[in-house]
Structures are given as structure tokens and as C-alpha cells.
Design a protein around this motif. Structure first.
Motif, PDB file in Angstrom:
ATOM      1  N   VAL A  34       0.820  -1.213   0.000  1.00 50.34           N
ATOM      2  CA  VAL A  34       0.000   0.000   0.000  1.00 50.34           C
ATOM      3  C   VAL A  34       0.855   1.265   0.000  1.00 50.34           C
ATOM      4  O   VAL A  34       0.574   2.220  -0.728  1.00 50.34           O
ATOM      5  CB  VAL A  34      -0.947   0.007   1.222  1.00 50.34           C
ATOM      6  CG1 VAL A  34      -1.682   1.342   1.339  1.00 50.34           C
ATOM      7  CG2 VAL A  34      -1.952  -1.133   1.113  1.00 50.34           C
ATOM      8  N   LEU A  35       1.912   1.287   0.813  1.00 54.72           N
ATOM      9  CA  LEU A  35       2.720   2.504   0.998  1.00 54.72           C
ATOM     10  C   LEU A  35       4.005   2.518   0.187  1.00 54.72           C
ATOM     11  O   LEU A  35       4.650   3.561   0.059  1.00 54.72           O
ATOM     12  CB  LEU A  35       3.061   2.687   2.480  1.00 54.72           C
ATOM     13  CG  LEU A  35       1.892   2.798   3.453  1.00 54.72           C
ATOM     14  CD1 LEU A  35       2.409   3.002   4.867  1.00 54.72           C
ATOM     15  CD2 LEU A  35       0.961   3.932   3.067  1.00 54.72           C
ATOM     16  N   GLY A  36       4.438   1.353  -0.307  1.00 55.93           N
ATOM     17  CA  GLY A  36       5.689   1.285  -1.033  1.00 55.93           C
ATOM     18  C   GLY A  36       6.818   0.759  -0.164  1.00 55.93           C
ATOM     19  O   GLY A  36       6.665   0.593   1.057  1.00 55.93           O
ATOM     20  N   PRO A  37       7.993   0.498  -0.755  1.00 55.36           N
ATOM     21  CA  PRO A  37       9.110  -0.121  -0.032  1.00 55.36           C
ATOM     22  C   PRO A  37       9.707   0.726   1.071  1.00 55.36           C
ATOM     23  O   PRO A  37      10.482   0.235   1.881  1.00 55.36           O
ATOM     24  CB  PRO A  37      10.136  -0.388  -1.149  1.00 55.36           C
ATOM     25  CG  PRO A  37       9.779   0.583  -2.235  1.00 55.36           C
ATOM     26  CD  PRO A  37       8.293   0.727  -2.179  1.00 55.36           C
ATOM     27  N   SER A  38       9.353   2.030   1.127  1.00 53.66           N
ATOM     28  CA  SER A  38       9.901   2.884   2.190  1.00 53.66           C
ATOM     29  C   SER A  38       9.277   2.561   3.549  1.00 53.66           C
ATOM     30  O   SER A  38       9.797   2.987   4.584  1.00 53.66           O
ATOM     31  CB  SER A  38       9.678   4.356   1.855  1.00 53.66           C
ATOM     32  OG  SER A  38       8.286   4.657   1.812  1.00 53.66           O
ATOM     33  N   ASP A  61       5.727  -1.571  14.001  1.00 54.66           N
ATOM     34  CA  ASP A  61       6.187  -0.199  13.816  1.00 54.66           C
ATOM     35  C   ASP A  61       6.871  -0.081  12.458  1.00 54.66           C
ATOM     36  O   ASP A  61       7.665  -0.948  12.077  1.00 54.66           O
ATOM     37  CB  ASP A  61       7.171   0.198  14.918  1.00 54.66           C
ATOM     38  CG  ASP A  61       6.539   0.141  16.306  1.00 54.66           C
ATOM     39  OD1 ASP A  61       5.301   0.107  16.387  1.00 54.66           O
ATOM     40  OD2 ASP A  61       7.295   0.121  17.293  1.00 54.66           O
ATOM     41  N   PHE A  62       6.567   0.978  11.745  1.00 56.72           N
ATOM     42  CA  PHE A  62       7.122   1.139  10.398  1.00 56.72           C
ATOM     43  C   PHE A  62       7.432   2.613  10.146  1.00 56.72           C
ATOM     44  O   PHE A  62       6.878   3.507  10.775  1.00 56.72           O
ATOM     45  CB  PHE A  62       6.146   0.609   9.343  1.00 56.72           C
ATOM     46  CG  PHE A  62       4.813   1.328   9.326  1.00 56.72           C
ATOM     47  CD1 PHE A  62       4.541   2.331   8.422  1.00 56.72           C
ATOM     48  CD2 PHE A  62       3.824   0.983  10.241  1.00 56.72           C
ATOM     49  CE1 PHE A  62       3.325   2.989   8.409  1.00 56.72           C
ATOM     50  CE2 PHE A  62       2.591   1.633  10.249  1.00 56.72           C
ATOM     51  CZ  PHE A  62       2.342   2.644   9.330  1.00 56.72           C
ATOM     52  N   HIS A  63       8.346   2.837   9.201  1.00 57.23           N
ATOM     53  CA  HIS A  63       8.767   4.192   8.872  1.00 57.23           C
ATOM     54  C   HIS A  63       7.746   4.845   7.946  1.00 57.23           C
ATOM     55  O   HIS A  63       7.475   4.346   6.847  1.00 57.23           O
ATOM     56  CB  HIS A  63      10.142   4.173   8.200  1.00 57.23           C
ATOM     57  CG  HIS A  63      11.224   3.686   9.091  1.00 57.23           C
ATOM     58  ND1 HIS A  63      12.178   2.785   8.696  1.00 57.23           N
ATOM     59  CD2 HIS A  63      11.504   3.949  10.386  1.00 57.23           C
ATOM     60  CE1 HIS A  63      13.001   2.530   9.696  1.00 57.23           C
ATOM     61  NE2 HIS A  63      12.608   3.225  10.732  1.00 57.23           N
ATOM     62  N   SER A  64       7.201   5.948   8.396  1.00 54.83           N
ATOM     63  CA  SER A  64       6.258   6.711   7.580  1.00 54.83           C
ATOM     64  C   SER A  64       6.110   8.089   8.185  1.00 54.83           C
ATOM     65  O   SER A  64       6.096   8.243   9.411  1.00 54.83           O
ATOM     66  CB  SER A  64       4.893   6.018   7.525  1.00 54.83           C
ATOM     67  OG  SER A  64       3.977   6.789   6.758  1.00 54.83           O
ATOM     68  N   GLY A  65       6.000   9.091   7.329  1.00 56.98           N
ATOM     69  CA  GLY A  65       5.921  10.461   7.825  1.00 56.98           C
ATOM     70  C   GLY A  65       4.529  10.947   8.111  1.00 56.98           C
ATOM     71  O   GLY A  65       4.357  12.060   8.612  1.00 56.98           O
ATOM     72  N   LYS A  66       3.486  10.139   7.783  1.00 53.40           N
ATOM     73  CA  LYS A  66       2.124  10.614   8.017  1.00 53.40           C
ATOM     74  C   LYS A  66       1.213   9.447   8.376  1.00 53.40           C
ATOM     75  O   LYS A  66       1.504   8.288   8.054  1.00 53.40           O
ATOM     76  CB  LYS A  66       1.594  11.354   6.789  1.00 53.40           C
ATOM     77  CG  LYS A  66       1.632  10.548   5.507  1.00 53.40           C
ATOM     78  CD  LYS A  66       1.194  11.402   4.329  1.00 53.40           C
ATOM     79  CE  LYS A  66       1.246  10.614   3.023  1.00 53.40           C
ATOM     80  NZ  LYS A  66       0.847  11.435   1.870  1.00 53.40           N
ATOM     81  N   ARG A 117       5.350   5.141  12.625  1.00 54.63           N
ATOM     82  CA  ARG A 117       3.958   4.870  12.941  1.00 54.63           C
ATOM     83  C   ARG A 117       3.818   3.444  13.469  1.00 54.63           C
ATOM     84  O   ARG A 117       4.699   2.608  13.257  1.00 54.63           O
ATOM     85  CB  ARG A 117       3.070   5.035  11.704  1.00 54.63           C
ATOM     86  CG  ARG A 117       3.218   6.348  10.964  1.00 54.63           C
ATOM     87  CD  ARG A 117       2.722   7.528  11.754  1.00 54.63           C
ATOM     88  NE  ARG A 117       1.305   7.422  12.091  1.00 54.63           N
ATOM     89  CZ  ARG A 117       0.654   8.355  12.789  1.00 54.63           C
ATOM     90  NH1 ARG A 117       1.287   9.433  13.226  1.00 54.63           N
ATOM     91  NH2 ARG A 117      -0.633   8.191  13.075  1.00 54.63           N
ATOM     92  N   ARG A 118       2.712   3.166  14.137  1.00 54.66           N
ATOM     93  CA  ARG A 118       2.467   1.830  14.685  1.00 54.66           C
ATOM     94  C   ARG A 118       1.063   1.380  14.335  1.00 54.66           C
ATOM     95  O   ARG A 118       0.102   2.130  14.512  1.00 54.66           O
ATOM     96  CB  ARG A 118       2.644   1.833  16.196  1.00 54.66           C
ATOM     97  CG  ARG A 118       2.167   0.542  16.891  1.00 54.66           C
ATOM     98  CD  ARG A 118       2.473   0.582  18.376  1.00 54.66           C
ATOM     99  NE  ARG A 118       3.907   0.530  18.592  1.00 54.66           N
ATOM    100  CZ  ARG A 118       4.491   0.720  19.787  1.00 54.66           C
ATOM    101  NH1 ARG A 118       3.741   0.984  20.849  1.00 54.66           N
ATOM    102  NH2 ARG A 118       5.793   0.654  19.914  1.00 54.66           N
TER     103      ARG A 118
END
Length: 892
Positions: A586-590, A606-611, A703-704
Motif C-alpha cells: 500500500v505505501l511502497g518499499p519505504s 512499527d514502520f517508517h512513515s511520515g504521516k 507509525r504503529r
């Protein structure tokens, strides 16, 4: 010679000499003593400490390292860097001093055509430990270095240890003579500016005891096996081979300085030392920040995140002070990735993520600078109001420590405001903070102290984990530990740790909680296993409570996993992989993993995402996960080489220290493939339904998501369904109309609350107007006040008091208003006092009055001479408070 070639020549030299190349570990390792990997040998510590058996007898690596103790010194001198590359070769009980010295010498002095660096042997000076006659003899007789170019040095310079009890040994360092232009003759003992260290050979041959510092400990005896640990500074050798004075002029950092000069319009090396410092800070910190983000660090307010945030903000600050007024971080980080990715390809593959994180922090700090500027303006105004010309060290420290405002920016703005700064006071406060931080770091250095009780088991070898294939295993009790000491037996009621030779019980790791279960014997002994942890990542420690019988060392036992627990745990762990795969789709490999926890029926990821996730994204992640469940994908696990696994697309968690052989968990072929040592279901259908129950922020850029799986998911949905049915029944509408009906009711309720508030305000204004008619005079001052209707809070009273004061502004007057807010036995009693200009001219101050009358209503307050407020708990004291106010005013 370019830095990347220097690096590759080192590796090629030792691979040719039979060493196994070990890729650089992440800058983040699971080590209680370290914030970041700060030396080339750190990934090999488990081998040197005997906690793990090395899979090779000799190895070589070029390790990424970060040291931040001297972060404030970066740029001031050209010798300090936060990021550096340490090349090393290691022997685990294989070769020793002679071969280690010979390997180093041949690489340094061999010709370029022979794979060496071509350094003139006459420029190299070895040092040895005071009593290391063996090393000196090798240098003198085997290598051929003249005796006058070999110097002996003491514990501080030429003896190495990890800083904790364990392996240690003498060193032999190799120094390069840069020539008379850099200092006096006489070797390293005379001048370490002229003679710079480029290689350190550690001969690990002894065991040290406890003690602090580099010299305050005892040598206990020889190591069972002698080891070699060496380190060559890639950046220092680059300076020599590229013919430049310092690392900032080498091929990996000078381009960043050149870009900074282009973006700011200022020149590097033009004679302005302060400007040069800022250029060096930009180059050093931008590179370190990119490497840290690439290894999974995100800006934060503590630990690793704080260090990264500080590095990035120092870049922004330096660019600002050099004159740039537009965002520049993206340009710097992209250039770092271009220059460093030939050696570290993961930088290029993560380019978007790394740049986004750095640019986001730049934008955030720009807002901080704006807020800090206002705070500085307030502090400067207060300083001038007190007729001082020096901003206090406390104010400067608060701006720096609490709001992230750099001291040199404070100095610049103070000068513009015609002020100086108490730098001595600021420095004192900073030193106190560093002292506390150093004490905290020292206190953390206990990571290996408690391992001694398990040393025998670590030396014996790893526990045989059977839990992938069976849930019940026969085993033997190797040892019992209670209250930190070995015991021979334990009886009912005791809590202790049991070490077995083999076990099916999973030890907590990789986000998966430990199994629970039992350890029993044929003659009625029963131990309840409550937790399982690892010592040295290799020995399983079963935390147990003795329920029945007496357990003894050497007993033959049956170790069994609670099957229901394990089933739920595998559902949670496999569900975590499913959610991770769905997030990436959904969000891509980032959307890389930043941590996880799974237990029976529950997972968090927990994953890396700015929003935040949108509602549609949450639904899509849930649908993808459950579609994979319905597809009943087979779950395959297999072991392979780390390189092979990554080439197949297996995802590795940054910060994990994987071995050469890794375990891959594959769900549905390309759907999910990760490196993982946990337990899993046999097929995806066994996970059961996946239900997302929450999504939140756990830090800057992280984000979690939380979810239930299996029966816990069913129970959650069943509860939600019952709740919806109850609402539908109460509202007398079908279930699908409940949201709309609830929204209507909420709108009506808000409108009603607004109307009630409007009526309350009208009533309050009417009551307040009546207070002027009932005002009394004390001395020459009019007193307007009393109790207003209940329900008016402090803000409402302030508004009314200001309105009343305006109506009597032409004379000396005091307005005092009280109310009561809240239900129950102890409502709050807010109160406000306001004074006119004429009253203040008589010395009547609202702040003084509030302090005097607050006690009558069981409270306190304060404020300025013109307006002050407070709050109490006793409305019965309002009349007494007003009487006291009249007494205070009458005396004026």
C-alpha cells in the motif's frame, strides 16, 4: 587513490591471505554498552568474549563507525569526525603477532601493481608496548625496521581492552611521518601531529579484571586462545594517498564543502576560521546523518534519535549562519548518497526515505528556529528591562537544551541586540549536563558483567533449540541459578533459572514473546516456565517456578511448550509478516520495519512513515492481509547464506546482526519473504482473520499499527457487532443507518451546548452589569465585585472583568469576580481581579490582591498589576475574601 579503491584494496589483500570478508554491520547493534558501533571489532565481540563460536578462523571487514562524544569539537579542528570507516583483519585462535605485523606491512608498503598502497617504508614508525619484546623483535628482525624507529609506550597508548573485564592485550601501532613541515622530529613520542597513527594491531593474549580508565585494572592471566584484532583508518590513509592535509579535503567530503560554498555564496579556506568550521560541520554531519538514517535511525528526543536530530540541526544552523535562507538539506543528502553508495549500495536503494527524513527534520527545525527567535526576543527584552547587558547563561542553556537553539546562533542574535552572553555560565551548565550523561553511560556499562555466572554454559556451546520441529523434548539440566548464584537443587515455591542442553521453548527474540510451558520429570517434579531469555544470544535461560518436587542439576527432564500458547504465538508472528507485506504494497518499499511485538492473538508493527494512514489505506491493508489468509499460502522456512537470501529479495531488519547463515521465512512465494528466526504457522489460513484495531505515532517518522488475529480477532469483531446491534436497537434504526443517526445526534447535542453557553454568557453579563450598581467605595477607590452565576470559568471571568473595568476606567477602581465551576462535593472556585490605571497609581496591584484573598476560598493565584487570577475550592469563603479586599483598598 580514491577512498573506495583504498577500501577495496584492503579487502582484496586479506581475502587473498585466506580471510573471510564480513560485510559492515549496521551502525546499530543490540549491545547495552553502545549507542552506535564505534570500532571495527564491535560486531566480533561475541567471538572474542566466547559467547559465540566464530564461523571462520580469520576475517576481514571495513566497518562503518560513529563516535559522537566530541560532537562539539567537529569542525573546530580537522581531526574530529563523527563517521569513519575502520578496516580490520581478525584472527580467532589462528595466526598471531608475526603474521599480523607482516600482513599490515606488506599492504602498506607493496607497490600499487602488487595490490599495496605504495607507501615509503622509511616514513613508517611502529610502536610497541613497554615489555613486548616479541613484537619489537618481529619489527626489527623479521620486517627490518631500524631499532631507532621502533618506540615503546605504556598502558595508556599501547595496551587495549574493551573497558570491562574480559580479553585484553598489548598493541603495536603504525605511524606515518608527514615530514618536518608538520612538527618536530623524534617519532610519535615527540609529536603526534607530525606522526599520525594509521593502523593499530591488538594482540589479544590476556584477561583483565575490573577497574576504570585505561590503566586502573589488573591483568589476571593469559587467554586460552590468542586472537588478533586490527584497525586501519580508511580516512587517514586517504589523506596520505591523496596528498591532502585532512579528511575534509579528501574525495568523499570535499565535494560536500564545495556544494555548501555554492549554495551559501561563501568560500571555504578563505581565511575565516569560523566559516571553515561551519563548512566542515556541514560535510561531516550530513554524511553521518545519511548513514544513520540508512541504518534505521530516525530523529527523536532521546538516544540515537536525539543524536541524529542534533547532527541534522547543526547542519541547518551552519548553513543559516553562512547566509543561506532556503532549504538545502535535500541537496546535501543526495550528494552524500552519490559519493558513498559505491561502498554502501543500500544508500541508493533507500534514497527517497533518507532524503525525506532529513528534509522533514530541516523543515521542523526551521519552525523551531522561529519559535526560538521569539523566546530569545523575550529573554533579551527581560535582560534590557533589568538594565543588564548580558544574557544569562541559564537563558542561553534553556534555549539550547529545551528548545534546540544553538549557542552560536544565540551569540549572533545577542550581538545584533547589543547584548553579550554569559558563555562561562552556559559552558558550566553544559559541562554539568555532559557529566551527568557520562555518569549515565558508565552506569550502563554492565552489559557483560552478569554473564560470568553463565560463562561455563557459553563455553560449552549453544543450546540445541528443537522448537521448530517439536513441542516436547527430552533434555538434561545443565545448571540451576537462583538469586544470581549457582545452586545444586531447588524445591517447591522457588523461582530460578534453568539451563538445559536442548529445549523446544522459544526464547524471546525478533519481537516474538517467549514460550510458556513446563519442565517435568518422571517422578513428579513439575516446573512452570514463565519466560525464556538468551545469554550471549546462544544459551537459553528458562525462568521457572517450582510447583512440585525437587529439581537438581543433572536431572533428565521433559521440556514441553504450552501448545495453545505456541499456536497463538505463531498466528501473531506470521500475521506480523502479512501486515508488513500489506503495508509495503500500500505505501511502497519505504515502509520498512522499525520494530514489532507479537504474542498469542495480537501483533503490533512499527514502520517508517511520515504521516498517518488514511481510513482507506487501513481498509486496504486489512483486505490484502485477509486475502492472503484466504489464499492459504504455504509457509516455507529454509536456511541459506545472507548474500543469497538478500539476492532473492528477503527483507532484513536494519540493526539486526545476522550471521553468514540466515533463516528465511517465505509466505506465498513473493508475497512475503523475510529473514526471521521465529516460529510460524504451516499455512497462511491458520492465521485466521486479521483485524486492525489501531494506528498511532510512536516517534518522529515512525507509525504503529496494532491488530488481532485468530480467535482474538473473532472475539473483537463479535464484541463490535454486539455493540452496533445495541446502538441500532436503542436508536430504532437498521445497523447500516447507525453512523448517520449518531452524527445527527452529535450535531444536535453540540448545538444545544452552544445555546446553553450563550444563555449562560447572557446571564453572566446581566449579573455583572448589576454589580456596578451595587459597587461600594473603600477610601477613594470603587470596588466592583462579588459572586457571579455558577459555570463561568477563568477565561469567562477575565472577559467580564475587563469589560467592567472599561466601564469604570475614569476613576480608581478594583473589579473582583468569583464563580463556581463543576459538580460534586468540591467544585472549583475561579476568581479574577482587575485594576484601573488610577488604582494602580495609588499602589493597588491586582497580583498582590489575588495573593492576599486566595486563601479565603482555599486556593492561590497570581498575575500582573493590572490583571490577576486564581482558583480555589471553597465558595463559602467568597464573602470573607471580598471583605479582605475592601480592607486592603481602604488603606491606600
Amino acid at each position: 587513490m580514491q577512498t573506495h579503491e583504498i577500501r577495496q584494496r584492503f579487502l582484496d589483500h586479506f581475502i587473498k591471505a585466506g580471510h573471510t570478508e564480513v560485510p559492515s554491520a549496521s551502525l546499530i547493534l543490540d549491545d547495552p554498552n553502545l549507542l552506535f558501533v564505534n570500532a571495527g571489532m564491535v560486531p566480533f565481540k561475541p567471538y572474542f568474549l566466547g559467547e559465540q563460536t566464530p564461523p571462520y578462523s580469520r576475517a576481514t571487514s571495513v566497518q562503518k563507525c560513529v563516535r559522537t562524544l566530541d560532537i562539539d569539537e567537529v569542525g573546530i579542528t580537522t581531526r574530529h569526525n563523527t563517521f569513519f570507516q575502520m578496516a580490520g583483519n581478525f584472527s580467532f585462535g589462528d595466526y598471531f603477532k608475526r603474521d599480523a605485523i607482516a600482513f599490515a606491512w606488506s599492504l602498506l608498503t607493496n607497490s600499487l601493481s602488487d595490490g599495496g598502497y605504495g607507501i615509503d617504508p622509511q616514513k613508517l614508525w611502529p610502536t610497541v608496548y613497554l615489555d613486548d619484546d616479541e613484537a619489537e623483535a618481529i619489527w626489527r628482525d623479521y620486517i627490518g625496521v631500524p631499532a631507532e624507529r621502533i618506540q615503546r609506550r605504556g598502558l595508556k597508548d599501547n595496551y587495549w581492552s574493551m573497558g570491562v573485564p574480559g580479553p585484553c592485550g598489548p598493541c603495536s601501532e603504525i605511524f606515518y611521518d608527514r615530514g618536518p613541515a608538520y612538527g618536530v622530529e623524534g617519532g610519535p613520542e615527540a609529536d603526534e601531529d607530525r606522526y599520525i597513527e594509521i593502523w593499530n594491531l591488538v594482540f589479544m593474549q590476556n584477561v583483565r579484571g575490573p577497574g576504570g580508565g585505561k590503566e586502573n585494572y589488573e591483568i589476571l592471566g593469559p587467554l586460552p586462545k590468542k586472537n588478533i584484532d586490527t584497525g586501519m583508518g580508511i580516512e587517514r590513509v586517504a589523506c596520505l594517498l591523496q596528498g591532502v592535509d585532512n579528511v575534509y579535503e579528501t574525495d568523499l567530503l570535499k565535494p560536500i564543502i564545495d556544494l555548501a560554498a555554492e549554495l551559501t555564496g561563501r568560500a571555504y579556506g578563505a581565511g575565516d576560521h569560523d566559516d571553515d568550521v561551519k563548512f566542515r560541520v556541514i560535510a561531516d554531519h550530513a554524511r553521518t546523518a545519511a548513514l544513520l538514517i540508512g541504518d534505521g535511525v530516525l530523529p527523536g528526543n532521546d538516544g540515537r534519535g536525539y543524536v541524529l536530530r542534533r547532527l541534522l540541526r547543526r547542519v541547518v544552523r551552519s548553513v543559516r549562519l553562512l547566509g543561506a535562507d532556503k532549504p538545502t538539506m535535500g541537496a546535501f543528502i543526495n550528494l552524500v548518497i552519490d559519493t558513498m553508495s559505491p561502498s554502501y549500495p543500500n544508500l541508493a536503494t533507500q534514497r527517497k526515505h533518507i532524503v525525506d527524513v532529513a528534509v522533514g527534520e530541516e523543515a521542523s527545525f526551521s519552525k523551531t528556529l522561529a519559535a526560538g527567535s521569539k523566546l530569545f526576543a523575550d529573554a533579551a527584552a527581560a535582560t534590557k528591562a533589568a538594565e543588564r547587558t548580558t544574557l544569562s547563561g541559564s537563558d542561553a542553556f534553556t534555549l539550547h537544551d529545551t528548545y534546540g537553539f544553538p549557542i552560536d546562533l544565540t551569540l549572533e542574535m545577542a550581538a545584533e541586540a547589543g547584548l553579550t552572553v554569559d558563555q562561562e555560565g552556559f559552558t558550566t551548565l553544559m559541562a554539568e549536563q555532559k557529566k551527568r550523561a557520562k555518569a549515565d553511560a558508565t552506569a550502563r556499562k554492565t552489559g557483560h558483567a552478569d554473564m560470568s555466572i553463565y560463562r561455563e554454559f557459553l563455553d560449552r556451546g549453544p543450546t540445541d533449540f528443537t522448537g521448530f520441529d517439536e513441542l516436547i523434548s527430552e533434555a538434561k539440566v545443565l545448571g540451576l541459578v537462583a538469586d544470581g548464584a549457582r545452586v545444586q537443587s531447588a524445591t517447591p515455591g522457588q523461582e530460578l533459572v534453568v539451563v538445559l542442553d536442548r529445549t523446544p521453548l522459544y526464547a524471546e527474540a525478533g519481537g516474538q514473546m517467549a514460550d510458556v510451558g513446563t519442565i517435568t520429570t518422571g517422578d513428579g517434579v513439575r516446573l512452570r516456565v514463565t519466560d525464556v531469555q538468551k545469554a550471549g544470544k546462544s544459551v537459553w535461560l528458562h525462568k521457572v517456578v517450582v510447583d512440585e518436587g525437587e529439581i537438581a542439576e543433572g536431572d533428565e527432564v521433559i521440556a514441553a511448550v504450552d501448545q495453545q500458547w505456541r499456536h497463538g504465538a505463531t498466528q501473531g508472528h506470521s500475521g506480523t509478516h502479512m501486515v508488513h507485506a500489506a503495508l509495503r504494497e500500500v505505501l511502497g518499499p519505504s515502509a520498512t520495519q522499525a520494530g514489532s511485538l507479537n504474542r498469542p492473538g495480537y501483533l503490533r508493527f512499527d514502520f517508517h512513515s511520515g504521516k498517518p494512514l488514511s481510513e482507506s489505506q487501513r481498509r486496504e491493508i486489512e483486505e490484502i492481509s485477509n486475502a492472503a489468509v484466504e489464499a492459504n499460502y504455504p509457509v516455507h522456512t529454509f536456511e541459506t547464506g545472507q548474500t543469497e537470501a538478500k539476492s532473492m529479495g528477503a527483507i532484513a531488519l536494519f540493526g539486526e546482526n545476522y550471521g553468514d547463515q540466515v533463516r528465511v521465512v517465505e509466505i506465498g512465494g513473493p508475497f512475503s519473504m523475510e529473514l526471521c528466526g521465529g516460529t510460524h504457522v504451516a499455512s497462511s489460513a491458520q492465521i485466521g482473520p486479521v483485524t486492525l484495531i489501531g494506528e498511532s505515532s510512536v516517534g518522529s517518522g515512525v507509525r504503529r499499527v496494532e491488530a488481532y488475529v485468530g480467535m482474538d480477532s473473532f472475539r473483537y469483531l463479535s464484541k463490535e457487532r454486539a455493540l452496533l446491534a445495541g446502538l441500532a436497537s436503542s436508536l430504532k434504526v437498521p445497523s447500516d443507518e447507525v453512523p448517520g443517526r449518531v452524527e445527527q445526534l452529535v450535531t444536535r447535542l453540540r448545538d444545544a451546548e452552544k445555546e446553553v453557553e450563550r444563555l449562560r454568557e447572557e446571564s453572566a453579563r446581566a449579573a455583572a452589569s448589576g454589580l456596578i450598581d451595587a459597587a461600594v467605595t473603600a477610601g477613594s477607590t470603587l470596588i466592583v465585585g462579588g459572586r457571579l452565576p455558577d459555570g463561568i470559568d477563568g477565561n469567562g471571568l477575565r472577559t467580564l472583568a475587563a469589560d467592567l473595568r472599561g466601564k469604570v476606567a475614569d476613576r480608581s477602581a478594583v473589579v473582583a469576580l468569583f464563580s463556581s465551576v463543576g459538580d460534586g462535593d468540591a467544585p472549583k472556585v475561579p476568581f479574577v481581579v482587575a485594576t484601573t490605571d488610577a488604582a494602580r497609581a495609588l499602589g493597588i496591584k491586582a497580583g498582590d490582591i489575588v495573593k492576599e484573598i486566595g486563601g479565603f476560598v482555599g486556593g492561590r493565584g497570581g498575575g500582573k498589576p493590572d490583571l490577576a487570577q486564581g482558583s480555589g475550592t471553597d465558595a463559602a469563603g467568597i464573602d470573607a475574601a471580598m471583605a479582605r479586599l475592601r480592607e486592603l483598598v481602604r488603606d491606600r
